[in-house]
Every structure is written in structure tokens, then in C-alpha cells.
Enzyme design. Structure first.
Site, mmCIF file in Angstrom:
data_model
loop_
_atom_site.group_PDB
_atom_site.id
_atom_site.type_symbol
_atom_site.label_atom_id
_atom_site.label_comp_id
_atom_site.label_asym_id
_atom_site.label_seq_id
_atom_site.Cartn_x
_atom_site.Cartn_y
_atom_site.Cartn_z
ATOM 1 N N LYS A 11 -1.843 -5.609 -3.733
ATOM 2 C CA LYS A 11 -0.766 -6.031 -2.819
ATOM 3 C C LYS A 11 -1.306 -7.214 -2.300
ATOM 4 O O LYS A 11 -1.948 -8.055 -3.031
ATOM 5 C CB LYS A 11 -0.339 -5.045 -1.673
ATOM 6 C CG LYS A 11 0.119 -3.456 -2.483
ATOM 7 C CD LYS A 11 0.790 -2.763 -1.392
ATOM 8 C CE LYS A 11 1.152 -1.451 -2.035
ATOM 9 N NZ LYS A 11 1.833 -0.558 -1.436
ATOM 10 N N HIS A 93 8.880 -4.061 -7.507
ATOM 11 C CA HIS A 93 8.066 -3.152 -6.392
ATOM 12 C C HIS A 93 9.093 -2.866 -5.097
ATOM 13 O O HIS A 93 9.625 -3.901 -4.879
ATOM 14 C CB HIS A 93 6.863 -3.582 -6.016
ATOM 15 C CG HIS A 93 5.961 -2.546 -5.214
ATOM 16 N ND1 HIS A 93 6.481 -2.400 -3.723
ATOM 17 C CD2 HIS A 93 4.962 -1.816 -5.457
ATOM 18 C CE1 HIS A 93 5.394 -1.669 -3.571
ATOM 19 N NE2 HIS A 93 4.665 -1.128 -4.395
ATOM 20 N N GLU A 163 8.130 5.405 -7.950
ATOM 21 C CA GLU A 163 7.456 5.468 -6.546
ATOM 22 C C GLU A 163 8.499 5.584 -5.270
ATOM 23 O O GLU A 163 9.144 4.592 -5.040
ATOM 24 C CB GLU A 163 6.797 3.973 -6.447
ATOM 25 C CG GLU A 163 5.677 3.531 -7.199
ATOM 26 C CD GLU A 163 4.793 2.412 -6.693
ATOM 27 O OE1 GLU A 163 3.573 2.775 -6.836
ATOM 28 O OE2 GLU A 163 5.441 1.421 -6.238
ATOM 29 N N SER A 209 0.829 6.775 -2.170
ATOM 30 C CA SER A 209 0.045 7.699 -1.620
ATOM 31 C C SER A 209 -0.891 8.622 -2.644
ATOM 32 O O SER A 209 -1.509 9.792 -2.325
ATOM 33 C CB SER A 209 0.276 8.597 -0.500
ATOM 34 O OG SER A 209 0.984 7.524 0.512
HETATM 35 P P1 PGA Z 1 -0.100 3.290 -1.866
HETATM 36 O O1 PGA Z 1 0.872 2.187 -2.652
HETATM 37 O O2 PGA Z 1 -0.933 4.058 -3.069
HETATM 38 O O3 PGA Z 1 -0.969 2.571 -0.986
HETATM 39 O O4 PGA Z 1 0.989 4.288 -1.099
HETATM 40 C C1 PGA Z 1 1.437 2.548 -3.821
HETATM 41 C C2 PGA Z 1 2.373 1.233 -4.410
HETATM 42 O O5 PGA Z 1 2.912 0.684 -3.574
HETATM 43 O O6 PGA Z 1 2.063 0.732 -5.463
#
Ligand code: PGA
Length: 249
Positions: A11, A93, A163, A209
Site C-alpha cells: 500500500k 483494490h 478480499e 487480515s
Molecule cells: P491486510 O490488507 O492484510 O492489511 O488486511 C490486505 C489487502 O488490502 O490487500
């Protein structure tokens, strides 16, 4: 056989100094039995791809523009990402769908641009908590999938990441039953659209997560070919056990 894929998504995190974490990941996994991809901020791609040149770890990006070039201040074309050393790009995303109002038609156009530049598109789909609570999860996923994935998609140029929006960055993980239901649905939908051979070839990732302590149970779910990992991909300490769990699954 689909090759498993551990994908990280940094990110908007990371400076050049943080690329030491990539060195640590590569050192800890000198010959991974799974594909490894880290999607970095654009500023880090060129340096990181140089540093990983002699390791199977691939470097990816987190978005591209739908056009191949032109007057789009601040945007980056897929060919520019490839030129910097990226081999893949995350598309659609939920943070981009929300923050930048990207709809599935835009995601599809970006996926076509990525393919034209030789990049693998990691196309994300996922429902919000309100949509899940309303019983609309499969309708939402089906619509996003149909509209975001181009007709030209194959298992070689496209990866699908499921996701759930409510599981991203929250520490709240979907149950294995919830993951199994959606992954099974996505697989069936891809087979119905692309035929058995192509539909079976797409790799389906779970994201939201994923952590060292829950990775093994997620990787045991049918049709889960790997993970898209946000927070836990930022350090070798967290990401390496996830890679190991996928390798062992
Ligand atoms: P996270 O993010 O593992 O921090 O929940 C996953 C993503 O947004 O690809």
C-alpha cells in the site's frame, strides 16, 4: 496444477530504507516452492526489481492507468511499470474502488492495459459488511467479477483476489466456510464463462487480515491458491511464516 502465490501489498508504505525487508524475505526463502510477489509503491519498484534480479521474487505495482500514455498528470501507465521492472499490478483494490471511485468497467480497462504491457493483473473483488449483512455477497462478487475481468483473461495473465472489504486491515478474518463459499462461487463462475480448462487455471487468492497465526487454516480451504497480504507483508518476520504456511499447504 496451479502454482501457489504469496502476494504482498505494501500500500502507501515504505521508503528506500525499508527495502531491507525484501532482502530479509529473499534471504529467508532462497528457493521458495511458491511464487512470490510484492506489490510496492511505484517509487520503490525500479530499485527493488534490481535488488531481486537474481531471486525468484517478483515485484509488482498497485494500480495503473487504462491508457498507454498521454495527458494524465500523476498517473502511471502499465508499460512504465513494466519498464521499471514490475511484472504484475493489483487492479480494483477496494481502497481504490472507494478512494478513487473506480468502477468495474474501469478495472476491466486497466486489466486490458496491463495485459498489453505484459503485466499480470491481480484483480480484486469483495463485498462490504452492509452487502454481506443484506445477503448480497454472491451477487456483488458475481457482478464485480463479470464486469472487471476482461474476455482476454487467462490463468497466465490474470489472478483473482477475493478480499472482503470488512476484513481488510481490521484484524477481522472471514471464516473458512465464508472463504470456501466465495472461492467456490468464483471458480464456478470463471468455468462457466471461460470453459473448464481456462476457468480452472486462474489462481484465486484470499486477502484481508491474513497473518502468520491464521494463514495455515486459510490455505487449507479448497480453491485458495494463496493470499494477498497487506500489513503482514511489510516485514520478513510476519511475511516469511505466511510463505512457509503456503509452501506447506
Ligand atoms: P491486510 O490488507 O492484510 O492489511 O488486511 C490486505 C489487502 O488490502 O490487500
Amino acid at each position: 496444477m496451479r502454482r501457489k502465490l504469496a502476494a504482498g501489498n505494501w500500500k502507501m508504505n515504505g521508503l528506500l530504507a525499508d527495502l531491507g525487508q525484501l532482502d530479509r524475505i529473499m534471504a529467508a526463502c532462497p528457493a521458495p516452492g511458491v511464487d512470490l510477489l510484492i506489490c510496492l509503491p511505484a517509487t520503490l519498484i525500479h530499485t527493488a526489481s534490481g535488488r531481486s534480479a537474481s531471486h525468484p521474487l517478483q515485484v509488482g505495482a498497485q494500480d495503473c492507468h487504462r491508457a498507454s500514455a498521454g495527458a494524465h498528470t500523476g498517473d502511471i501507465a502499465a508499460a512504465q511499470l513494466a519498464d521499471a521492472g514490475a511484472t504484475a499490478v493489483i487492479l480494483g483494490h477496494s481502497e481504490r474502488r472507494a478512494d478513487h471511485h473506480e468502477d468495474s468497467a474501469t478495472v476491466r480497462a486497466k486489466a486490458e492495459a496491463a495485459q498489453a504491457a505484459g503485466l499480470i493483473g491481480v484483480i480484486c473483488v469483495g463485498e462490504t459488511l452492509a452487502e454481506r449483512d443484506a445477503g448480497a455477497t454472491l451477487d456483488v462478487i458475481g457482478a464485480q467479477l463479470d464486469a472487471s475481468v476482461p474476455d482476454s483473461a487467462t490463468g497466465d495473465n490474470t489472478v483473482i483476489a477475493y478480499e472482503p472489504v470488512w476484513a481488510i486491515g481490521t484484524g477481522r478474518i472471514a471464516t473458512t466456510d465464508q472463504i470456501a463459499e466465495v472461492h467456490g462461487f468464483i471458480r464456478a463462475r470463471l468455468i462457466a464463462r471461460f470453459g473448464a480448462a481456462t476457468g480452472q487455471a486462474f489462481r484465486l487468492l484470499y486477502g484481508g487480515s491474513v497473518k502468520p497465526d491464521n494463514a495455515a487454516q486459510i490455505f487449507a480451504v479448497p480453491e485458495v491458491d494463496g493470499a494477498l497480504v497487506g500489513g503482514a507483508s511489510l516485514t520478513a518476520e510476519d511475511f516469511c511464516p505466511i510463505i512457509a504456511a503456503l509452501d506447506a499447504s
